[in-house]
Design a protein around this motif. Structure first.
Motif, PDB file in Angstrom:
ATOM      1  N   UNK A 195       0.796  -1.222   0.000  1.00  0.00           N
ATOM      2  CA  UNK A 195       0.000   0.000   0.000  1.00  0.00           C
ATOM      3  C   UNK A 195       0.830   1.274   0.000  1.00  0.00           C
ATOM      4  N   UNK A 196       2.093   1.176   0.298  1.00  0.00           N
ATOM      5  CA  UNK A 196       2.888   2.388   0.453  1.00  0.00           C
ATOM      6  C   UNK A 196       3.748   2.690  -0.748  1.00  0.00           C
ATOM      7  N   UNK A 197       4.591   3.699  -0.577  1.00  0.00           N
ATOM      8  CA  UNK A 197       5.510   4.141  -1.629  1.00  0.00           C
ATOM      9  C   UNK A 197       6.953   3.859  -1.250  1.00  0.00           C
ATOM     10  N   UNK A 198       7.136   3.127  -0.155  1.00  0.00           N
ATOM     11  CA  UNK A 198       8.471   2.994   0.403  1.00  0.00           C
ATOM     12  C   UNK A 198       9.379   2.209  -0.538  1.00  0.00           C
ATOM     13  N   UNK A 199      10.504   2.808  -0.935  1.00  0.00           N
ATOM     14  CA  UNK A 199      11.415   2.122  -1.860  1.00  0.00           C
ATOM     15  C   UNK A 199      12.288   1.076  -1.181  1.00  0.00           C
ATOM     16  N   UNK A 200      12.193   0.955   0.145  1.00  0.00           N
ATOM     17  CA  UNK A 200      12.990  -0.035   0.863  1.00  0.00           C
ATOM     18  C   UNK A 200      12.163  -1.240   1.290  1.00  0.00           C
ATOM     19  N   UNK A 201      10.854  -1.068   1.483  1.00  0.00           N
ATOM     20  CA  UNK A 201       9.997  -2.179   1.902  1.00  0.00           C
ATOM     21  C   UNK A 201       9.593  -2.977   0.668  1.00  0.00           C
TER      22      UNK A 201
END
Length: 899
Positions: free
Chosen positions: A611-617
């Motif tokens: 659901x997120x935009x996190x480039x690390x997750x």
């Protein structure tokens, strides 16, 4: 003197009913005669909660119905209550509570309801001494408590129903605190539905199980454990969002001073020291995992060692041998599915499903884990010998067929017909959807007109996806003469994969969630260092889906799979299991969780990835530098293509291995591209609390975004990025045996160009989508100097320059400047998407983006028209440029669809 006969309409005496029956002592006494089963219910058994643990003991090896799986979605805290001559089994509502005896408790009782799972008639008069009664249990266990019939209907679109007449109770066993009942349930469909040619398709059509002799009939065996709940509740431990544990949630209305009634506490085993004062003490009751007798002998030592690896984390917090592993004997009189036995089982599936899984059953009152059953699919261990997944071209063709979209008329498309453009975009989306999922970048919702997506149930796919990477690694090694697939070295390689998989699933059964940020915790230099990766974990946690650690071409090989726990794993176990005094627990837990900003302890889970935009997750990335990772994987794929072209196959091996090898490499390159795309418009979402010194929302630095974009443009969107020789393409024959086993799923052709086009389409959907544009604009608002950020206009300009380099070229020396076929396909996809966005501005949520898209289309149309007029162009290139220009002009002239 004979006992008087019962009055008409009353149950028979207790002694009369149990005559000639067989008694089984357990949590409830059970009396059995022929096909009848009665449970003896004591007066104190009514209105007393107990634990119901249903599991699938025997399945069909497909559609998620595999023997050995815990049942999901079934209430497990239940109670018997009597209404006259009827005994009901009800599932308790444990989500809303209040302190007993208070007005709030009365209000909660009035606002909630239990659920009926089944009802049983009272079958006897009370026992003259014990005052217990017998209830007939056949209807309870030979029934649809688990909704298996509905599951079959959903999976196959067939009218499967429970056939009670041919179902039976096959086993009844008891222990002092447990009663086990097994039922063999027969399901049938009177007739099999088929999809006839020409029938309209609005969704998945009817199908049948592939691996039952007659699809009209099948059996499912269900294992029910009825177990006494712990007498004393384990002390709850509060959850903290900075650390990933599975949790129980409850709305407690006892106090209205808190912001919300929702309380969250973690799932964990009850673990107490024998000697609370000792620095290191054995537990009162260790966490015991039983290896089922069905686990193959050659894997038992590896599995045992992987389970015991977690003892290192418990030793740090004072527990000696917190976890023990025991082997079930071949003649054991218990089943590892029993609710009081945590187990590791081997499962045989006919088609890959989940690889491995680590579910638990939990006491919802306290979060105490009562049972866990790790399942390992046999196919996950042999995946390096067989194809783990269906080929993407067949997936794309099937998706396009199920969409029901006709091929758009070329003339209508050239005229800018909105419906045709939409159909073209939707068809492209169907073809590229498989790549989008593979690349972890999500479906291109903006071009389909969708504004949201449903979040599906989260299930562990670590083993399934890691097994595919295992096959890729062995494929890479074999052509170079480094590793024979049938060698002892290959077997050892599989054992390493199995060790990582088991460690991951044991972590789940200890209460730990996925941690997809952990793969970015270690510097790249250490990740690829053979010495470091052998001695330490090359990720922050074994709870990640880390990419297999492959060497760059010509470099020494690091350890491919995770061999030990990472720093996050120790930290998460400490939070859940460190013994703490009641008056110190809250303070101590806050201090433990406050370490979240330390290196190696970063946490991001399924929601952060989906659901997120996190480039690390992310799933299947590796190392702290995403660009270095992607460049390394692209180089590995290119080297694999070159080596497969030179590969000499022995005469006893067919050509199918070449197609599998190429498919592995393309898939891995696609995942690497997905890692890069998550950097563009990315937003790091840290779970820090105030005091860590970091902002919780951090846009990816603009320089990193631009570098990621440039790498995508010069690799995935470059026609020569993945060179696959014509000679190799002529050798990409299908697996003819697989075609016989899976008709229609393995096509004869294998179009490398189509594979690359689908990957490029997924990238275009991402870079031209409204979601990315909105994220870029939002990130500009988070910057102190927005002018230095990456804006949608810059992305569009860089994308257009990469796709249309020929517009800047003029004929040299009178020679024509031709545009190749692959480049024309990419350019056509770019124009089709741009034209659709022009005609349907409602697909774009920002006014600035709508205006920019229209201006971009006008400018590009003019350049295309000018380029088509340049002397020296070949006829094909000239026609292509004119066609693309007219598509844009028609879209600009057309009436806008603003709804």
């Amino acid at each position: 003197m004979a006992a008087p006969a019962p009055a008409p309409g009353t149950p028979p005496p207790f002694a009369q009913l149990i005559k000639d029956t067989k008694k089984t002592d357990g949590f409830f006494a059970a009396w059995q005669k022929d096909d009848k089963l009665w449970l003896e219910i004591q007066p104190e058994d009514f209105d007393r909660p107990f634990f119901l643990s249903p599991k699938l003991a025997g399945g069909i090896g497909e559609a998620g119905l595999t023997g050995g799986l815990m049942a999901y979605g079934v209430p497990r805290l239940v109670m018997l209550r009597r209404l006259n001559n009827l005994v009901q089994l009800v599932a308790l509502n444990d989500d809303q509570v209040a302190r007993a005896g208070t007005p709030e408790a009365r209000a909660v009782e009035a606002a909630t309801s239990v659920s009926l799972l089944g009802a049983m008639p009272v079958a006897s008069q009370p026992h003259p001494i014990r005052k217990s009664v017998l209830v007939e249990a056949n209807g309870l266990f030979i029934g649809e408590m688990l909704g298996l019939g509905a599951s079959l209907q959903r999976s196959y679109r067939q009218g499967y129903q429970l056939d009670g007449r041919n179902s039976a109770l096959t086993q009844v066993r008891g222990k002092p605190d447990l009663l086990v009942v097994e039922a063999n349930l027969h399901y049938y469909a009177q007739q099999i539905q088929v999809l006839l040619p020409g029938m309209p398709v609005s969704g998945p059509g009817p199908s049948t199980p592939d691996f039952v002799p007659d699809p009209r009939s099948l059996f499912l065996k269900v294992h029910y454990s009825l177990m006494r709940l712990p007498k004393d509740l384990m002390v709850r431990r509060a959850a903290d969002p900075r650390i990933g544990h599975f949790t129980q949630s409850v709305d407690d209305y006892s106090d209205d001073l808190s912001r919300t009634p929702r309380l969250r506490y973690i799932n964990r085993w009850r673990l107490e020291k024998q000697d609370p004062q000792a620095a290191l003490s054995p537990p009162v009751k260790p966490i015991t995992y039983w290896l089922d007798r069905n686990v193959p002998l050659k894997y038992r030592d590896t599995i045992r060692d992987a389970v015991l690896e977690w003892n290192k984390a418990f030793e740090r917090i004072g527990f000696q041998d917190a976890i023990v592993v025991r082997q079930q004997e071949d003649d054991a009189d218990f089943d590892t599915l029993d609710a009081d036995v945590a187990s590791i089982r081997w499962m045989s599936s006919h088609a890959p499903g989940f690889g491995a899984i680590g579910p638990t059953h939990v006491d919802p009152r306290s979060g105490e884990i009562l049972d866990a059953d790790i399942g390992i699919e046999s196919l996950s261990a042999r995946s390096w010998r067989y194809v783990r997944s269906r080929l993407l071209p067949s997936d794309a063709m099937r998706a396009a067929a199920e969409s029901g979209l006709p091929a758009p008329d070329a003339a209508a498309l050239a005229l800018g017909d909105a419906a045709a453009l939409q159909a073209q975009a939707a068809r492209d989306q169907a073809r590229s959807a498989a790549w989008a999922r593979l690349m972890q970048i999500g479906a291109p919702a903006s071009l389909a007109g969708a504004r949201g997506a449903a979040l599906s149930a989260i299930a562990c796919q670590q083993a399934d996806l890691a097994a595919e990477q295992l096959g890729y690694a062995i494929t890479l090694a074999a052509p170079a003469g480094e590793l024979d697939p049938d060698s002892p070295q290959a077997e050892a390689f599989v054992q390493q994969y199995l060790r990582e998989t088991v460690m991951h699933e044991v972590g789940h059964t200890l209460g730990l969630r996925h941690n997809f940020r952990a793969s970015a915790a270690v510097p790249d230099a250490q990740v690829v260092d053979p010495a470091f990766s052998q001695a330490q974990a090359h990720v922050g946690s074994v709870m990640d889906y880390a990419a297999i650690n492959l060497p760059s071409p010509g470099r020494p090989a690091p350890r491919p799979f995770i061999g030990t726990l990472g720093p996050y794993d120790y930290w998460a176990i400490e939070y859940a299991y460190r013994p703490l005094a009641a008056d110190e627990e809250a303070t101590a837990l806050k201090a433990i969780a406050a370490r979240s900003a330390e290196p190696g302890l970063a946490y991001g889970t399924d929601e952060d990835n989906l659901l997120g935009l996190d480039p690390e997750s992310l799933q299947f990335d590796l190392g702290a530098d995403p660009l270095a990772f992607a460049q390394r994987r692209f180089a590995i794929a290119a080297d694999a293509f070159a080596r497969q072209a030179r590969r000499e196959l022995p005469p006893d091996q067919d050509y199918a291995i070449l197609r599998r090898s190429l498919d592995y490499a393309l898939r891995d390159a696609g995942r690497a591209a997905g890692v890069l795309l998550r950097q563009i418009g990315g937003l790091r979402t840290l779970r820090d609390f105030p005091g860590s010194g970091r902002d919780p929302m951090q846009p990816v630095p603009a320089a990193q975004q631009r570098a990621a974009l440039d790498l995508v443009l010069r690799t995935v969107l470059h026609p020569d990025a993945f060179e696959i020789s014509p000679a190799l393409q002529r050798r990409l024959a299908p697996d003819y045996q697989a075609r016989g086993e899976q008709p229609g799923r393995v096509g004869t052709e294998y179009s490398v160009a189509a594979q690359l086009r689908d990957m490029q389409a997924a990238v275009l959907d991402r870079l031209m989508g409204d979601a990315l544009s909105a994220r870029l604009l939002d990130n500009l608002g988070r910057l102190d100097e927005p002018a230095r950020g990456l804006a949608p206009a810059e992305v569009a300009a860089r994308l257009q320059s990469a796709i249309w380099p020929e517009l800047a070229a003029d004929p040299v020396g009178g020679r024509s400047v031709a545009i190749g076929l692959d480049r024309r396909e990419l350019q056509r996809g770019h124009v089709a998407r741009l034209a659709l966005l022009v005609q349907r501005p409602a697909l774009l949520s920002r006014a600035d983006t709508r205006a920019a898209v229209r201006g971009q289309a006008q400018a590009l149309a003019a350049r295309l028209e000018a380029a088509a007029r340049v002397a020296g162009r070949d006829a094909t290139t000239r026609a292509h440029l004119r066609d693309c220009a007219e598509t844009l002009r028609a879209a600009l002239r057309a009436q806008l669809q603003r709804a």
